[in-house]
Design a protein around this motif. Structure first.
Motif, PDB file in Angstrom:
ATOM      1  N   UNK A   1     -22.515 -83.360 -10.882  1.00 30.16           N
ATOM      2  CA  UNK A   1     -23.119 -83.051 -11.093  1.00 30.16           C
ATOM      3  C   UNK A   1     -23.782 -81.852 -10.599  1.00 30.16           C
ATOM      4  N   UNK A   2     -22.891 -81.456  -9.966  1.00 25.43           N
ATOM      5  CA  UNK A   2     -22.008 -80.357  -9.021  1.00 25.43           C
ATOM      6  C   UNK A   2     -21.719 -79.007 -10.162  1.00 25.43           C
ATOM      7  N   UNK A   3     -22.531 -78.209  -9.507  1.00 22.26           N
ATOM      8  CA  UNK A   3     -21.532 -76.767 -10.185  1.00 22.26           C
ATOM      9  C   UNK A   3     -20.301 -75.970  -9.899  1.00 22.26           C
ATOM     10  N   UNK A   4     -19.223 -75.367  -9.809  1.00 19.32           N
ATOM     11  CA  UNK A   4     -17.878 -75.241  -8.827  1.00 19.32           C
ATOM     12  C   UNK A   4     -19.002 -73.611  -8.610  1.00 19.32           C
ATOM     13  N   UNK A   5     -18.205 -73.915  -7.244  1.00 17.58           N
ATOM     14  CA  UNK A   5     -18.899 -72.107  -6.122  1.00 17.58           C
ATOM     15  C   UNK A   5     -18.566 -72.849  -4.573  1.00 17.58           C
ATOM     16  N   UNK A   6     -18.664 -72.374  -4.093  1.00 17.31           N
ATOM     17  CA  UNK A   6     -18.001 -71.794  -2.728  1.00 17.31           C
ATOM     18  C   UNK A   6     -19.370 -72.433  -2.461  1.00 17.31           C
ATOM     19  N   UNK A   7     -19.187 -73.146  -0.436  1.00 17.46           N
ATOM     20  CA  UNK A   7     -20.135 -73.593  -0.246  1.00 17.46           C
ATOM     21  C   UNK A   7     -20.419 -72.581   0.352  1.00 17.46           C
ATOM     22  N   UNK A   8     -22.109 -73.016   0.292  1.00 15.78           N
ATOM     23  CA  UNK A   8     -23.119 -72.273   1.125  1.00 15.78           C
ATOM     24  C   UNK A   8     -22.983 -72.385   2.790  1.00 15.78           C
TER      25      UNK A   8
ATOM     26  N   UNK B   1     -16.243 -80.289  -1.796  1.00 18.39           N
ATOM     27  CA  UNK B   1     -16.753 -79.315  -1.680  1.00 18.39           C
ATOM     28  C   UNK B   1     -18.005 -79.941  -0.925  1.00 18.39           C
ATOM     29  N   UNK B   2     -18.990 -78.926  -1.368  1.00 21.07           N
ATOM     30  CA  UNK B   2     -20.220 -78.955  -0.069  1.00 21.07           C
ATOM     31  C   UNK B   2     -21.541 -79.663  -0.943  1.00 21.07           C
ATOM     32  N   UNK B   3     -22.497 -80.530  -0.744  1.00 24.27           N
ATOM     33  CA  UNK B   3     -23.704 -80.866  -1.190  1.00 24.27           C
ATOM     34  C   UNK B   3     -25.017 -80.128   0.241  1.00 24.27           C
TER      35      UNK B   3
ATOM     36  N   UNK C   1      -7.783 -77.005  -7.046  1.00 26.57           N
ATOM     37  CA  UNK C   1      -8.152 -76.434  -6.129  1.00 26.57           C
ATOM     38  C   UNK C   1      -9.557 -75.931  -6.111  1.00 26.57           C
ATOM     39  N   UNK C   2     -10.618 -76.330  -7.447  1.00 30.20           N
ATOM     40  CA  UNK C   2     -11.704 -75.807  -7.250  1.00 30.20           C
ATOM     41  C   UNK C   2     -12.549 -76.633  -6.294  1.00 30.20           C
ATOM     42  N   UNK C   3     -13.635 -76.281  -6.037  1.00 29.49           N
ATOM     43  CA  UNK C   3     -14.635 -76.794  -5.301  1.00 29.49           C
ATOM     44  C   UNK C   3     -15.743 -76.948  -5.948  1.00 29.49           C
ATOM     45  N   UNK C   4     -17.120 -77.932  -5.427  1.00 25.90           N
ATOM     46  CA  UNK C   4     -18.229 -77.538  -5.963  1.00 25.90           C
ATOM     47  C   UNK C   4     -19.060 -77.587  -4.742  1.00 25.90           C
ATOM     48  N   UNK C   5     -20.001 -76.891  -5.008  1.00 25.46           N
ATOM     49  CA  UNK C   5     -21.453 -77.172  -4.351  1.00 25.46           C
ATOM     50  C   UNK C   5     -22.934 -76.481  -5.087  1.00 25.46           C
TER      51      UNK C   5
END
Length: 313
Positions: free
Chosen positions: A179-186, A64-66, A12-16
């Protein structure tokens, strides 16, 4: 899908994070960005230096989100506009989690390539070399190019792609997410760009002018949207009224933009209106004027009025 990406999705971890696309002019940066987010946002042209500002677009998926930053081509600038473009491109290197350096599949590095390599050596951000336009070369020609960049020993990954056909782009997206950090979308998941509809409309008009005009005109072209407003019509769909000006540097350029009997200006308007209607999903009433602003590319005040403000970089 990479092991890291699979683990993140399952837990359930997403990256942003942010990724910037840099490179020399006309290597396909805008085409690649449009391909990665799945729709056209940045304008494209076979002419170099089409992109003049940082364009921010957003891809949101299961992983996640890029947030992508498409930048102007890094080149030897000869005008204040050129210097602004290079500053905009270099400035993104400090703002992102991943740098995508887009190159063409040729083994011999140009002086501009070598300058970019020296620039990248100074940053700690991981760099992926993206070798674009692989659809134009044979595999046997591609391998020495990959070796050339690999031997430099300063890049995280080297990935061949074709922005035009989409070949290799899925693998590139996976490597970016790794290469993206785990985090909430911007941004909200349905958002694909931070550009306003007004800004996109102006860029669409400029793209059509770039594609239709002769070689001596395009670099002196800017577009301003004077007015843009919706109008309701009783019993019928809304219509969007847009008044826009195409800015050029010379009276001779103005004549070329207008064309014999206004034919060129009509062609630009017709092509632009079609794309703007697709964006807005409504009928568009587009009126174009052509104005001369002599040597605006070397005038700070005029550049800022057209949206090229180096104080905001």
């Amino acid at each position: 899908m990479s092991e890291n990406m699979s683990d993140n999705i399952e837990t359930g971890l997403k990256k942003a994070g942010f990724a910037t696309i840099i490179g020399r002019p006309n290597v396909g940066k805008s085409t690649l960005m449009n391909r990665m987010i799945g729709q056209k946002i940045a304008i494209t042209s076979y002419k170099p230096q089409t992109t003049r500002t940082k364009i921010r677009t957003i891809y949101t998926g299961d992983e996640g989100q890029i947030v992508f930053l498409d930048t102007p081509g890094i080149h030897q600038s000869r005008t204040k506009l050129g210097a602004y473009m290079v500053k905009a491109a270099k400035g993104t290197l400090r703002e992102v989690d991943v740098i995508l350096w887009l190159v063409e599949p040729r083994q011999k590095l140009s002086d501009e390539d070598k300058a970019i390599i020296e620039l990248l050596k100074e940053v700690k951000t991981p760099v992926i070399v993206v070798i674009n336009k692989i659809d134009k070369v044979k595999k046997a020609e591609l391998l020495p190019v990959i070796d050339e960049y690999a031997h430099l020993g300063v890049f995280h990954e080297i990935i061949p792609v074709s922005a035009r056909t989409g070949d290799g782009v899925d693998q590139l997206m996976k490597d970016i997410f790794d290469l993206m950090p785990v985090g909430e979308p911007f941004y909200d998941e349905d958002m694909v760009t931070t550009q306003t509809e007004r800004e996109i409309a102006g860029e669409i008009i400029r793209e059509k002018a770039l594609r239709l005009l002769q070689e001596e005109v395009p670099h002196g072209i800017a577009v301003t949207i004077e007015t843009m407003k919706m109008r309701s019509r009783k019993g019928r769909d809304d219509i969007c009224d847009i008044d826009a000006s195409i800015i050029c540097e010379r009276e001779g350029h103005k004549r070329i933009v207008i064309g014999k009997g206004g034919e060129m200006l009509r062609r630009i308007g017709t092509d632009a209106r079609r794309d703007i209607e697709n964006m807005l999903q409504c009928q568009v009433n587009l009126k174009l004027w052509v104005k001369v602003r002599r040597d605006w590319k070397d005038d700070d005040t005029q550049m800022r009025s057209f949206g090229y403000d180096d104080r905001k970089l």
